[in-house]
Design a protein around this motif. Structure first.
Motif, PDB file in Angstrom:
ATOM      1  N   ASP A 129      44.516  56.255  46.221  1.00 11.61           N
ATOM      2  CA  ASP A 129      44.335  54.818  45.998  1.00 11.61           C
ATOM      3  C   ASP A 129      43.894  54.074  47.260  1.00 11.61           C
ATOM      4  OD1 ASP A 129      46.659  54.746  47.497  1.00 11.61           O
ATOM      5  OD2 ASP A 129      47.912  53.908  45.909  1.00 11.61           O
ATOM      6  N   GLY A 130      43.770  54.797  48.373  1.00 11.38           N
ATOM      7  CA  GLY A 130      43.306  54.177  49.612  1.00 11.38           C
ATOM      8  C   GLY A 130      44.409  53.503  50.415  1.00 11.38           C
ATOM      9  N   ARG A 131      45.596  53.420  49.848  1.00 15.29           N
ATOM     10  CA  ARG A 131      46.718  52.786  50.551  1.00 15.29           C
ATOM     11  C   ARG A 131      47.512  53.838  51.317  1.00 15.29           C
ATOM     12  NH1 ARG A 131      49.774  49.338  46.093  1.00 15.29           N
ATOM     13  NH2 ARG A 131      49.782  51.363  45.098  1.00 15.29           N
ATOM     14  N   ASP A 150      36.209  52.981  44.561  1.00 16.69           N
ATOM     15  CA  ASP A 150      36.733  52.110  45.609  1.00 16.69           C
ATOM     16  C   ASP A 150      37.395  50.851  45.060  1.00 16.69           C
ATOM     17  OD1 ASP A 150      36.027  53.812  47.689  1.00 16.69           O
ATOM     18  OD2 ASP A 150      33.990  53.007  47.785  1.00 16.69           O
ATOM     19  N   GLU A 161      40.221  48.521  44.144  1.00 15.79           N
ATOM     20  CA  GLU A 161      41.550  48.395  44.734  1.00 15.79           C
ATOM     21  C   GLU A 161      42.614  48.274  43.642  1.00 15.79           C
ATOM     22  OE1 GLU A 161      42.356  48.319  48.028  1.00 15.79           O
ATOM     23  OE2 GLU A 161      40.266  48.699  48.563  1.00 15.79           O
ATOM     24  N   SER A 205      45.496  46.631  41.584  1.00 14.44           N
ATOM     25  CA  SER A 205      45.801  45.230  41.296  1.00 14.44           C
ATOM     26  C   SER A 205      46.747  45.207  40.089  1.00 14.44           C
ATOM     27  CB  SER A 205      44.515  44.445  41.003  1.00 14.44           C
ATOM     28  OG  SER A 205      43.955  44.861  39.773  1.00 14.44           O
ATOM     29  N   ARG A 239      46.279  53.306  37.645  1.00 15.95           N
ATOM     30  CA  ARG A 239      45.630  54.531  38.122  1.00 15.95           C
ATOM     31  C   ARG A 239      45.432  55.479  36.947  1.00 15.95           C
ATOM     32  NH1 ARG A 239      47.149  59.629  40.491  1.00 15.95           N
ATOM     33  NH2 ARG A 239      49.314  59.204  40.037  1.00 15.95           N
TER      34      ARG A 239
END
Length: 193
Positions: A21-23, A154, A156, A158, A163
């Motif tokens: 998730d990029g986090r 990409d 984000e 929210s 997911r």
């Protein structure tokens, strides 16, 4: 352990999925995302992914006398590239497919075990389609699918986003037509044109 060995394990693949998730996440947070996996197992596999460079430490903080690390996924390292894939043996591919299927089964089981899981409302789908494609048509379709998927990778997290796991699997389901033609041409009883 090389990238292939690191990724070809169901728990490590699930950690990579959770981190995609990029986090940044702590191991404790990852345990919450993988409730069906023991904490000791999650900690062990996070350690292996960090040692292998697929997870990068983004920060540390003291929590109740121990150090808690925040990890970020190195997306560039968390893939088996074309060069590596080209050097994989049939047995490596067999193992990779088994891990992919085991990972899907584990993720799907974890989804169904959640309170309120509703496959119909959640638009769960699993389908298989047999397609007749030339090499050019196959290459074009793969490019189109990659473009559609990449355009959403990409996005984000929210409140309105959830997911999802998308796992395309593609392989020839029949013999190579050129081999079939050559074999038929070699038969003494094959009809001539």
């Amino acid at each position: 352990m090389d990238t292939v060995d690191l990724l070809l394990h169901p728990v490590r693949m699930r950690v990579v999925h959770a981190m995609s998730d990029g986090r940044t996440h702590t191991t404790t947070e990852l345990c919450g995302l993988l409730p069906d996996v023991s904490k000791a197992t999650v900690y062990r596999h996070v350690g292996l992914l960090a040692e292998g460079g697929l997870l990068v430490v983004e920060g540390e903080q003291r929590v109740r006398g121990s150090v808690e690390r925040r990890y970020r996924l190195d997306r560039g390292r968390a893939v088996i590239g074309a060069g590596t894939a080209g050097s994989m043996s049939s047995e490596d591919y067999r193992r990779g497919f088994a891990v992919a299927v085991a990972t899907l089964l584990a993720e799907f089981g974890a989804y169904l075990d959640r309170d309120g899981a509703d496959p119909v409302a959640d638009l769960v789908g699993f389908r298989q389609h047999a397609l007749w494609l030339s090499r050019e048509e196959l290459t074009g379709m793969i490019g189109e699918l990659r473009a559609v998927i990449a355009s959403r990778m990409d996005l984000e997290p929210s409140p309105e986003r959830r997911r999802h796991l998308l796992s395309p699997i593609l392989f020839p389901a029949g013999p190579d037509p050129q081999q079939t033609s050559a074999a038929e041409g070699a038969r003494p009883d094959s009809p001539s044109a």
